[in-house]
Structures are given as structure tokens and as C-alpha cells.
Scaffold this active site. Structure first.
Site, PDB file in Angstrom:
ATOM      1  N   ARG A 109       0.878  -1.179   0.000  1.00 28.69           N
ATOM      2  CA  ARG A 109       0.000   0.000   0.000  1.00 28.69           C
ATOM      3  C   ARG A 109       0.908   1.219   0.000  1.00 28.69           C
ATOM      4  O   ARG A 109       1.698   1.399   0.940  1.00 28.69           O
ATOM      5  CB  ARG A 109      -0.910  -0.006   1.229  1.00 28.69           C
ATOM      6  CG  ARG A 109      -1.616   1.323   1.431  1.00 28.69           C
ATOM      7  CD  ARG A 109      -2.735   1.256   2.415  1.00 28.69           C
ATOM      8  NE  ARG A 109      -3.866   0.533   1.855  1.00 28.69           N
ATOM      9  CZ  ARG A 109      -5.081   0.551   2.383  1.00 28.69           C
ATOM     10  NH1 ARG A 109      -5.326   1.247   3.468  1.00 28.69           N
ATOM     11  NH2 ARG A 109      -6.072  -0.137   1.817  1.00 28.69           N
ATOM     12  N   HIS A 136      -7.525   0.881  -6.488  1.00 31.03           N
ATOM     13  CA  HIS A 136      -7.693  -0.022  -5.340  1.00 31.03           C
ATOM     14  C   HIS A 136      -8.364  -1.302  -5.844  1.00 31.03           C
ATOM     15  O   HIS A 136      -9.526  -1.596  -5.528  1.00 31.03           O
ATOM     16  CB  HIS A 136      -8.535   0.679  -4.271  1.00 31.03           C
ATOM     17  CG  HIS A 136      -8.455   0.070  -2.900  1.00 31.03           C
ATOM     18  ND1 HIS A 136      -7.680  -1.041  -2.617  1.00 31.03           N
ATOM     19  CD2 HIS A 136      -9.066   0.409  -1.723  1.00 31.03           C
ATOM     20  CE1 HIS A 136      -7.812  -1.347  -1.325  1.00 31.03           C
ATOM     21  NE2 HIS A 136      -8.652  -0.489  -0.777  1.00 31.03           N
ATOM     22  N   GLN A 139     -10.088  -4.031  -3.483  1.00 31.54           N
ATOM     23  CA  GLN A 139     -11.358  -3.554  -2.968  1.00 31.54           C
ATOM     24  C   GLN A 139     -12.485  -3.793  -3.969  1.00 31.54           C
ATOM     25  O   GLN A 139     -13.551  -4.319  -3.622  1.00 31.54           O
ATOM     26  CB  GLN A 139     -11.265  -2.050  -2.659  1.00 31.54           C
ATOM     27  CG  GLN A 139     -12.566  -1.470  -2.144  1.00 31.54           C
ATOM     28  CD  GLN A 139     -12.937  -2.058  -0.788  1.00 31.54           C
ATOM     29  OE1 GLN A 139     -12.134  -2.034   0.124  1.00 31.54           O
ATOM     30  NE2 GLN A 139     -14.151  -2.584  -0.665  1.00 31.54           N
ATOM     31  N   ASP A 227     -17.448   6.928  -1.456  1.00 33.17           N
ATOM     32  CA  ASP A 227     -16.222   6.763  -0.673  1.00 33.17           C
ATOM     33  C   ASP A 227     -15.955   8.095   0.023  1.00 33.17           C
ATOM     34  O   ASP A 227     -16.585   9.114  -0.276  1.00 33.17           O
ATOM     35  CB  ASP A 227     -15.061   6.364  -1.616  1.00 33.17           C
ATOM     36  CG  ASP A 227     -13.766   6.009  -0.874  1.00 33.17           C
ATOM     37  OD1 ASP A 227     -13.814   5.809   0.355  1.00 33.17           O
ATOM     38  OD2 ASP A 227     -12.712   5.950  -1.529  1.00 33.17           O
ATOM     39  N   CYS A 266     -16.329   1.333   0.600  1.00 35.09           N
ATOM     40  CA  CYS A 266     -15.177   0.483   0.929  1.00 35.09           C
ATOM     41  C   CYS A 266     -14.770   0.583   2.391  1.00 35.09           C
ATOM     42  O   CYS A 266     -14.078  -0.301   2.898  1.00 35.09           O
ATOM     43  CB  CYS A 266     -14.002   0.833   0.018  1.00 35.09           C
ATOM     44  SG  CYS A 266     -13.332   2.481   0.277  1.00 35.09           S
ATOM     45  N   ARG A 294     -13.516  -8.811   1.305  1.00 37.44           N
ATOM     46  CA  ARG A 294     -12.089  -8.530   1.056  1.00 37.44           C
ATOM     47  C   ARG A 294     -11.268  -9.792   1.332  1.00 37.44           C
ATOM     48  O   ARG A 294     -10.374 -10.146   0.564  1.00 37.44           O
ATOM     49  CB  ARG A 294     -11.596  -7.392   1.971  1.00 37.44           C
ATOM     50  CG  ARG A 294     -12.093  -6.012   1.612  1.00 37.44           C
ATOM     51  CD  ARG A 294     -11.549  -5.530   0.289  1.00 37.44           C
ATOM     52  NE  ARG A 294     -10.092  -5.462   0.254  1.00 37.44           N
ATOM     53  CZ  ARG A 294      -9.352  -4.467   0.730  1.00 37.44           C
ATOM     54  NH1 ARG A 294      -9.929  -3.414   1.266  1.00 37.44           N
ATOM     55  NH2 ARG A 294      -8.026  -4.487   0.627  1.00 37.44           N
TER      56      ARG A 294
HETATM   57  N1   CP Z   1     -11.183  -0.400   2.405  1.00 34.69           N
HETATM   58  C1   CP Z   1      -9.901  -0.468   2.824  1.00 34.69           C
HETATM   59  O1   CP Z   1      -8.958  -0.671   2.038  1.00 34.69           O
HETATM   60  O2   CP Z   1      -9.744  -0.293   4.157  1.00 34.69           O
HETATM   61  P1   CP Z   1      -8.373  -0.098   4.972  1.00 34.69           P
HETATM   62  O3   CP Z   1      -7.845   1.262   4.607  1.00 34.69           O
HETATM   63  O4   CP Z   1      -8.763  -0.210   6.403  1.00 34.69           O
HETATM   64  O5   CP Z   1      -7.399  -1.167   4.545  1.00 34.69           O
HETATM   65  N1  NVA Z   2     -10.116   6.524  -1.257  1.00 38.41           N
HETATM   66  C1  NVA Z   2      -9.702   6.074   0.042  1.00 38.41           C
HETATM   67  C2  NVA Z   2      -9.855   4.610   0.182  1.00 38.41           C
HETATM   68  C3  NVA Z   2      -9.488   4.054   1.528  1.00 38.41           C
HETATM   69  C4  NVA Z   2      -9.610   2.571   1.626  1.00 38.41           C
HETATM   70  C5  NVA Z   2      -8.262   6.488   0.289  1.00 38.41           C
HETATM   71  O1  NVA Z   2      -7.439   6.383  -0.630  1.00 38.41           O
HETATM   72  O2  NVA Z   2      -7.963   6.943   1.395  1.00 38.41           O
END
Ligand code: CP
Ligand code: NVA
Length: 307
Positions: A109, A136, A139, A227, A266, A294
Site C-alpha cells: 500500500r 484499489h 477492494q 467513498d 469500501c 475482502r
Molecule cells: N477499504 C480499505 O482498504 O480499508 P483499509 O484502509 O482499512 O485497509
Molecule cells: N479513497 C480512500 C480509500 C481508503 C480505503 C483512500 O485512498 O484513502
């Protein structure tokens, strides 16, 4: 087997949904369903180790990957940028080469899609995109699984998005092309998704509409998605909140969708910013199944990457 002995075989990366054939993605979902239902009780990852690199926070991604690996017989090691040499400038390429000597796959990530790319280019083992600022994909695989559980085959369904044209929306656009559902997204003009992503999807024959009118996007939808208004690392928070206020998913907006439409997010969510408490905590919400999925879908992804 070490990363060195694997080096002559190209690893099977899971980087983005536009880079994997529709049939392969369908296989991954099939495996996810088999793992979830208990039809597949095998432990195909026995003895395998996944390294997870986090340059940003996570609850779901971290835990769902860890549990998925352990339930399939494998294990994980976790590295955060702050407490590793990444924070002192060791290159992503060198990190990829070293980790490939220890582990069987790497999930990352990170902010930058270029970092993901550099990792994949230099790793001798599969690399999985656990979120960048641009997409993502894990997700949205879970989201498509959830849509199909609730509504049947994705093909021909209508999915509406109301909110920021962010990383999650980009993966939904890729998924619309790969799984054959229609996508209508309402975003403020200044927060629209990247034109090149839309161009790609349309060349694939995807039916995508981008509008600035939430009610227009949501009309007749089977599924409504949003989101956070402020993604991790995003600046100008107050300006974004002001721009996005008309895009909140509340009961009035949901009333434009089909009566039995579901709501997805998400997570993490901010109640009464991008979604009203009545919607996310109400009968149409599928967010807890979505979070659970997930883990199941990532079992499918891990099994696919690790053959
Ligand atoms: N939806 C998602 O990716 O959540 P986290 O940021 O908690 O991993
Ligand atoms: N769009 C959000 C998703 C988090 C899972 C972010 O990037 O923070």
C-alpha cells in the site's frame, strides 16, 4: 524456493484490473466464492509467506490479507515504511530484490503508482496492489463479489457512484469494462476521474457515464457506491468538503435508485459527510458483507498469484 531460483519464471502480479484479462478475474472470483462457501477447503498456500508493506494506514487490507494467508496455510510478515530502511531512502528496487529472497509474494500500500510499478519490475515474486493514490483493485474485486451475491451476475447491472473521482472509482471503471456492468458516476467537475482511464474503458466497450448530477447517476441503479471525501494524504480538505456536499448519499438520493438497490462503501466511512447514517446503517447497506469479502476475494487473488 527462493526469489533467485524463481527468477526465470515471470511472476503473476495483481496490479490493476485493466491489466488482467476478464476470464482471469472471473476465475479469481470463482475461487473466492468456493473458499467462502467452504466448497474449497484446501490450503493451497501451505508454507508460503506474504510480505506486506504499508506506507499508509490500514485496518481491513492488513487484517484481511493476514487472515486469508493464515487460513490458506501460509503466513505474513509486515513492514511499515516508518520502521524500515524505506524511510531512510533505500530504493524500492533494492527493497524488491531483497524481499524476493525471503518471501513468496509482496503486497504493498503506497501513495505512488510508480512505486508499485518499480516494486513489480524488480521483484522475483508476485506483487499485489493493496491501494495506491490511483487505484484499489482488491477492494473492487470484493465489491463485484458482493454485488453478485446480492443481485446476481454483474453483467447488465447498473452501478452508480456519487462522490470523489478517486482511486476506488478508477478501479470501478476498470471493473465495468471487465465484468460488463454499466457505470454512471457523478463527481464535481474538478474531481472527475482521469480521462485516460475513461478512454481505456470505452475502447473496451464499457458503458460509462460521467455527470455532475447525482440524481441522474443514481436513477434506476442496482447499486449505489461512494467513498470518503478526503482520501489518505489528500490536502485542501475544506475545499473538497464544500465541493462534495451535494454528492452525499442520503435517503433522498437512494430514492432515485431501484427500490431494492444496495449501498456500498469500501470503508472507513464518515457518517453524515459522504453518506448519511440512515443509509450506511440502514437495510440497503451491504458494507459489512463488502468488508468480509475482502478476505475471501484476496484468498482468490493470492491463490491466483501463487499458482
Ligand atoms: N477499504 C480499505 O482498504 O480499508 P483499509 O484502509 O482499512 O485497509
Ligand atoms: N479513497 C480512500 C480509500 C481508503 C480505503 C483512500 O485512498 O484513502
Amino acid at each position: 524456493m527462493t526469489g533467485r531460483s524463481r527468477a526465470n519464471k515471470a511472476p503473476r502480479h495483481f496490479l490493476d484490473l485493466d491489466r488482467i484479462e476478464a476470464g482471469e478475474l472471473r476465475n479469481i472470483l470463482g475461487h473466492a466464492v468456493a473458499f467462502k462457501s467452504g466448497r474449497d477447503r484446501t490450503k493451497p498456500l501451505a508454507g508460503k509467506i506474504l510480505a506486506m508493506i504499508f506506507e499508509k494506514p490500514s485496518t481491513r487490507t492488513r487484517l484481511s490479507f493476514e487472515v486469508a494467508m493464515k487460513q490458506l496455510g501460509g503466513d505474513v510478515v509486515t513492514l511499515t515504511a516508518a520502521d524500515s530502511q524505506i524511510s531512510r531512502g533505500e530504493t524500492t528496487a533494492d527493497t524488491a530484490r531483497v524481499l524476493s529472497r525471503y518471501v513468496d509474494a509482496i503486497m504493498i500500500r503506497t501513495d505512488s503508482p510508480a512505486t508499485l510499478e518499480e516494486l513489480a519490475q524488480n521483484a522475483g515474486v508476485p506483487v499485489i496492489n493493496g491501494l495506491t493514490d490511483s487505484s484499489h483493485p482488491c477492494q473492487v474485486m470484493a465489491d463485484v463479489m458482493t454485488l453478485e451475491e446480492r443481485k446476481g451476475p454483474a453483467r447488465g447491472k447498473m452501478v452508480a457512484w456519487s462522490g470523489d473521482g478517486n482511486n476506488v472509482l478508477v478501479s470501478w471503471i476498470h471493473a465495468a469494462a471487465r465484468f460488463g456492468f454499466e457505470l454512471r458516476a457523478a463527481c464535481p467537475a474538478r474531481l472527475a476521474p482521469p480521462g485516460k482511464v475513461l478512454d481505456w474503458a470505452r475502447t473496451q466497450g464499457a458503458r460509462i457515464t460521467i455527470t455532475t448530477e447525482p440524481a441522474e447517476a443514481v436513477a434506476g441503479a442496482d447499486c449505489v457506491v461512494t467513498d470518503t471525501w478526503v482520501s489518505m494524504g489528500t490536502k485542501n480538505k475544506d475545499e473538497r468538503r464544500a465541493m462534495l456536499k451535494p454528492f452525499r448519499v442520503d435517503e433522498a438520493l437512494m430514492a432515485h435508485a431501484k427500490r431494492d438497490a444496495i449501498f456500498m462503501h469500501c470503508l472507513p466511512a464518515k457518517r453524515d459527510e459522504e453518506v448519511s447514517a440512515a443509509v450506511i446503517d440502514g437495510p440497503q447497506s451491504a458494507v459489512w458483507d463488502e468488508a468480509e469479502n475482502r478476505m475471501h476475494v484476496q484468498k482468490g487473488i493470492l491463490a491466483w498469484c501463487l499458482g
